[in-house]
Design a protein around this motif. Structure first.
Motif, PDB file in Angstrom:
ATOM      1  N   LEU A  69     -15.553   5.607  -5.106  1.00 29.17           N
ATOM      2  CA  LEU A  69     -14.599   4.934  -4.456  1.00 29.17           C
ATOM      3  C   LEU A  69     -14.789   3.035  -4.595  1.00 29.17           C
ATOM      4  O   LEU A  69     -16.225   2.657  -4.571  1.00 29.17           O
ATOM      5  N   ASN A  70     -13.815   2.312  -4.713  1.00 28.54           N
ATOM      6  CA  ASN A  70     -14.113   0.915  -4.728  1.00 28.54           C
ATOM      7  C   ASN A  70     -14.616   0.413  -3.573  1.00 28.54           C
ATOM      8  O   ASN A  70     -13.689   0.520  -2.262  1.00 28.54           O
ATOM      9  N   PRO A  71     -15.773  -0.123  -3.183  1.00 24.01           N
ATOM     10  CA  PRO A  71     -16.430  -0.637  -2.230  1.00 24.01           C
ATOM     11  C   PRO A  71     -15.575  -1.865  -1.693  1.00 24.01           C
ATOM     12  O   PRO A  71     -15.784  -2.207  -0.279  1.00 24.01           O
ATOM     13  N   ARG A  72     -14.651  -2.485  -2.416  1.00 29.58           N
ATOM     14  CA  ARG A  72     -14.047  -3.604  -1.744  1.00 29.58           C
ATOM     15  C   ARG A  72     -12.515  -3.391  -1.242  1.00 29.58           C
ATOM     16  O   ARG A  72     -11.864  -4.286  -0.906  1.00 29.58           O
ATOM     17  N   MET A  73     -12.179  -1.963  -1.230  1.00 27.28           N
ATOM     18  CA  MET A  73     -10.926  -1.628  -0.848  1.00 27.28           C
ATOM     19  C   MET A  73     -11.293  -0.920   0.439  1.00 27.28           C
ATOM     20  O   MET A  73     -12.085  -0.052   0.535  1.00 27.28           O
ATOM     21  N   THR A  74     -10.273  -1.053   1.409  1.00 27.52           N
ATOM     22  CA  THR A  74     -10.154  -0.184   2.574  1.00 27.52           C
ATOM     23  C   THR A  74      -9.772   1.261   2.140  1.00 27.52           C
ATOM     24  O   THR A  74      -9.235   1.524   1.090  1.00 27.52           O
ATOM     25  N   VAL A  75     -10.237   2.238   2.908  1.00 32.69           N
ATOM     26  CA  VAL A  75      -9.566   3.491   2.755  1.00 32.69           C
ATOM     27  C   VAL A  75      -8.080   3.454   2.695  1.00 32.69           C
ATOM     28  O   VAL A  75      -7.389   4.143   1.629  1.00 32.69           O
ATOM     29  N   GLY A  76      -7.330   2.735   3.426  1.00 32.69           N
ATOM     30  CA  GLY A  76      -5.871   2.869   3.346  1.00 32.69           C
ATOM     31  C   GLY A  76      -5.439   2.104   1.790  1.00 32.69           C
ATOM     32  O   GLY A  76      -4.231   2.989   1.138  1.00 32.69           O
ATOM     33  N   GLN A  77      -6.108   1.095   1.495  1.00 29.24           N
ATOM     34  CA  GLN A  77      -5.707   0.671   0.199  1.00 29.24           C
ATOM     35  C   GLN A  77      -6.129   1.547  -0.841  1.00 29.24           C
ATOM     36  O   GLN A  77      -5.207   1.590  -1.915  1.00 29.24           O
ATOM     37  N   THR A  78      -7.214   2.114  -0.781  1.00 29.12           N
ATOM     38  CA  THR A  78      -7.599   3.335  -1.809  1.00 29.12           C
ATOM     39  C   THR A  78      -6.447   4.486  -2.128  1.00 29.12           C
ATOM     40  O   THR A  78      -6.270   4.861  -3.119  1.00 29.12           O
ATOM     41  N   LEU A  79      -6.152   5.012  -0.876  1.00 27.34           N
ATOM     42  CA  LEU A  79      -5.115   6.028  -0.693  1.00 27.34           C
ATOM     43  C   LEU A  79      -3.562   5.414  -1.204  1.00 27.34           C
ATOM     44  O   LEU A  79      -2.854   6.271  -1.716  1.00 27.34           O
ATOM     45  N   ALA A  80      -3.423   4.551  -0.823  1.00 30.44           N
ATOM     46  CA  ALA A  80      -2.083   3.787  -1.387  1.00 30.44           C
ATOM     47  C   ALA A  80      -2.025   3.442  -2.727  1.00 30.44           C
ATOM     48  O   ALA A  80      -0.813   3.272  -3.360  1.00 30.44           O
ATOM     49  N   GLU A  81      -2.983   3.051  -3.457  1.00 32.51           N
ATOM     50  CA  GLU A  81      -3.090   2.784  -4.988  1.00 32.51           C
ATOM     51  C   GLU A  81      -2.188   3.729  -5.685  1.00 32.51           C
ATOM     52  O   GLU A  81      -1.468   3.341  -6.392  1.00 32.51           O
ATOM     53  N   PRO A  82      -2.635   4.874  -5.607  1.00 35.77           N
ATOM     54  CA  PRO A  82      -1.982   5.942  -6.534  1.00 35.77           C
ATOM     55  C   PRO A  82      -0.355   6.067  -6.215  1.00 35.77           C
ATOM     56  O   PRO A  82       0.295   6.270  -7.081  1.00 35.77           O
ATOM     57  N   LEU A  83      -0.247   5.795  -5.101  1.00 36.11           N
ATOM     58  CA  LEU A  83       1.504   6.107  -4.904  1.00 36.11           C
ATOM     59  C   LEU A  83       2.014   4.721  -5.273  1.00 36.11           C
ATOM     60  O   LEU A  83       3.046   5.020  -5.877  1.00 36.11           O
ATOM     61  N   ARG A  84       1.455   3.542  -5.427  1.00 31.18           N
ATOM     62  CA  ARG A  84       2.351   2.548  -6.259  1.00 31.18           C
ATOM     63  C   ARG A  84       2.203   2.567  -7.658  1.00 31.18           C
ATOM     64  O   ARG A  84       3.127   2.495  -8.189  1.00 31.18           O
ATOM     65  N   LEU A  85       1.036   3.285  -8.177  1.00 33.18           N
ATOM     66  CA  LEU A  85       0.950   3.360  -9.520  1.00 33.18           C
ATOM     67  C   LEU A  85       2.289   4.435 -10.021  1.00 33.18           C
ATOM     68  O   LEU A  85       2.628   4.231 -11.156  1.00 33.18           O
ATOM     69  N   GLY A 133       4.865   4.973  -8.284  1.00 33.86           N
ATOM     70  CA  GLY A 133       6.279   4.957  -7.660  1.00 33.86           C
ATOM     71  C   GLY A 133       6.509   5.792  -6.660  1.00 33.86           C
ATOM     72  O   GLY A 133       7.830   6.191  -6.166  1.00 33.86           O
ATOM     73  N   LEU A 134       5.376   6.469  -5.720  1.00 32.08           N
ATOM     74  CA  LEU A 134       5.922   7.405  -4.823  1.00 32.08           C
ATOM     75  C   LEU A 134       5.917   6.809  -3.439  1.00 32.08           C
ATOM     76  O   LEU A 134       5.337   5.917  -3.088  1.00 32.08           O
ATOM     77  N   HIS A 135       6.557   7.427  -2.580  1.00 30.09           N
ATOM     78  CA  HIS A 135       6.819   6.934  -0.974  1.00 30.09           C
ATOM     79  C   HIS A 135       7.062   5.600  -0.861  1.00 30.09           C
ATOM     80  O   HIS A 135       6.303   4.846   0.021  1.00 30.09           O
ATOM     81  N   ARG A 136       7.820   4.934  -1.680  1.00 30.09           N
ATOM     82  CA  ARG A 136       8.187   3.441  -1.580  1.00 30.09           C
ATOM     83  C   ARG A 136       8.854   3.136  -0.200  1.00 30.09           C
ATOM     84  O   ARG A 136       9.468   3.796   0.262  1.00 30.09           O
ATOM     85  N   GLY A 137       8.082   2.279   0.156  1.00 29.23           N
ATOM     86  CA  GLY A 137       8.447   1.713   1.642  1.00 29.23           C
ATOM     87  C   GLY A 137       7.804   2.525   3.018  1.00 29.23           C
ATOM     88  O   GLY A 137       8.079   2.124   4.142  1.00 29.23           O
ATOM     89  N   ARG A 138       7.107   3.508   2.548  1.00 32.59           N
ATOM     90  CA  ARG A 138       6.469   4.403   3.588  1.00 32.59           C
ATOM     91  C   ARG A 138       5.084   4.916   3.186  1.00 32.59           C
ATOM     92  O   ARG A 138       4.697   5.923   3.553  1.00 32.59           O
ATOM     93  N   GLU A 139       4.629   3.989   2.506  1.00 35.02           N
ATOM     94  CA  GLU A 139       3.035   4.358   2.252  1.00 35.02           C
ATOM     95  C   GLU A 139       2.443   4.298   3.165  1.00 35.02           C
ATOM     96  O   GLU A 139       1.299   5.457   3.182  1.00 35.02           O
ATOM     97  N   GLY A 140       2.313   3.658   4.182  1.00 31.91           N
ATOM     98  CA  GLY A 140       1.467   3.561   5.585  1.00 31.91           C
ATOM     99  C   GLY A 140       1.622   4.968   6.125  1.00 31.91           C
ATOM    100  O   GLY A 140       0.702   5.537   6.379  1.00 31.91           O
TER     101      GLY A 140
END
Length: 360
Positions: free
Chosen positions: A108-124, A126-133
């Motif tokens: 796990l990237n120590p500089r990223m929050t858990v939310g950022q860590t889980l949202a990263e693959p979604l962005r990569l 293109g999944l769940h756009r607009g509802r990543e949270g």
């Protein structure tokens, strides 16, 4: 029964790592990490891969995902030969193939929050756009964590919680296959049981297939559907879990099973003798790689490598004399020393008592 195409069909997988020496980096040898392995995994199945350290388990798992390029062999995933895919097509295909690493902190990237860590693959992808949270909250709930954990950093969690975050990250892109590379070996016994039960619950809910790589045969027996035993880069035995644990055919498998600590004080067993050290993968023995340590070795074992042969019941063993030595599978071993026995007792009771998705 109609046979369906396997989710994963790998044939003749080979991985040799060059050893370079000297000023000019000349190749002086090859580490034969994986040396001709076939793997078939059905959707929703768990293949447990076991063996001593350095036998090629992790290399095999990463080759199936093409995180490591094979020296030879083919890998067909969900009907697609991924060995022929370019970088773009492989990246898209990797959405269906994920991995959970051994160390839940360094993965796990120590500089990223858990939310950022889980949202990263979604962005990569293109999944769940607009509802990543919303998706991040859903993933946290799925692995037994609270929504407010999305704002925290990895160092604020225990090892078991960090591994749950790693599982959530693997689930984020809705994969079909997850390679669990020693995913519970760094955890305490009771936490191991919770994570394994969570993995089983997720498998039932989402139809996941696992390659479960581990040293601990007690854990493998709990989670696996089938088991493949590796020794020096080769699979020496594979069978359904019940058949392999009840009636091991290869002398190496018999030795691994005999070494499991047993909680019954009255259970005395004669452990099969394994002489010598594990040979180097730089220079593996000719013929059967196991013959230098096998108590049943004959001259042919050092001359000819045995084929992985079965008898029509889905049980395969690579041994010239497995029929003659099969009776040795039932031999008894000495009483396990007390600390190991207590550990096994805790592990067995924890599997029964732990909740599949415990509250954080």
């Amino acid at each position: 029964m109609i046979e369906t195409e396997p989710l994963v069909a790998a044939a003749g997988l080979v991985k040799h790592f060059p050893v370079r020496r000297g000023l000019f980096g000349r190749v002086s040898g090859l580490v034969r990490a994986v040396d001709g392995v076939d793997v078939r995994i059905a959707a929703g199945e768990t293949l447990g891969v076991v063996g001593e350290s350095g036998c090629g388990k992790s290399t095999l798992g990463r080759m199936v995902l093409r995180l490591i390029e094979p020296t030879a062999g083919s890998i067909v995933f969900d009907g697609q030969d991924i060995g022929t895919l370019g970088a773009g097509a492989l990246r898209a295909q990797r959405r269906a193939m994920q991995i959970i690493f051994q160390d839940p902190y360094s993965s796990l990237n120590p500089r990223m929050t858990v939310g950022q860590t889980l949202a990263e693959p979604l962005r990569l992808h293109g999944l769940h756009r607009g509802r990543e949270g919303e998706r991040v909250t859903e993933l946290l709930h799925t692995v037994g964590l609270a929504p407010e954990h999305a704002l925290r950093y990895p160092h604020e969690f225990s090892g078991g919680q960090r591994q749950r975050i790693g599982i959530a990250r693997a689930l984020a892109v809705e994969p079909k296959l997850i390679v669990c590379d020693e995913a519970v070996s760094a955890l305490d016994v009771s936490v191991q049981a919770q994570v394994v039960n969570l993995l089983q619950d997720l498998q039932r809910r989402f139809g996941l297939a696992y390659i479960f790589i581990a040293h601990d045969l007690a854990v493998v027996k709990h989670i696996a559907t089938r088991v493949a035993v590796m020794y020096l880069g080769r699979i020496v035995e594979t069978a359904d879990k019940e058949a392999l644990f009840a009636n091991p055919r290869h002398p190496y498998t018999q030795a691994l099973l005999a070494a499991i600590p047993r909680p019954e004080p009255s259970a005395r067993r004669e452990r099969p003798v394994l002489g010598g050290d594990v040979p180097s993968p730089l220079n593996p023995p000719p013929g059967c790689h196991f013959h230098t340590r096998c108590p049943h070795a004959q001259p042919v074992c050092s001359q000819t490598a045995p084929l992985l042969e079965g008898t029509g019941d889905g049980h395969f063993a690579a041994c010239h004399f497995w029929r003659e030595i099969q009776s040795h599978a039932a031999t008894e071993q000495p009483i396990a020393f007390a600390p190991a026995r207590r550990r096994l007792e805790r592990l067995q009771s924890a599997f029964v008592a732990s909740d599949p998705v415990p509250t954080p």
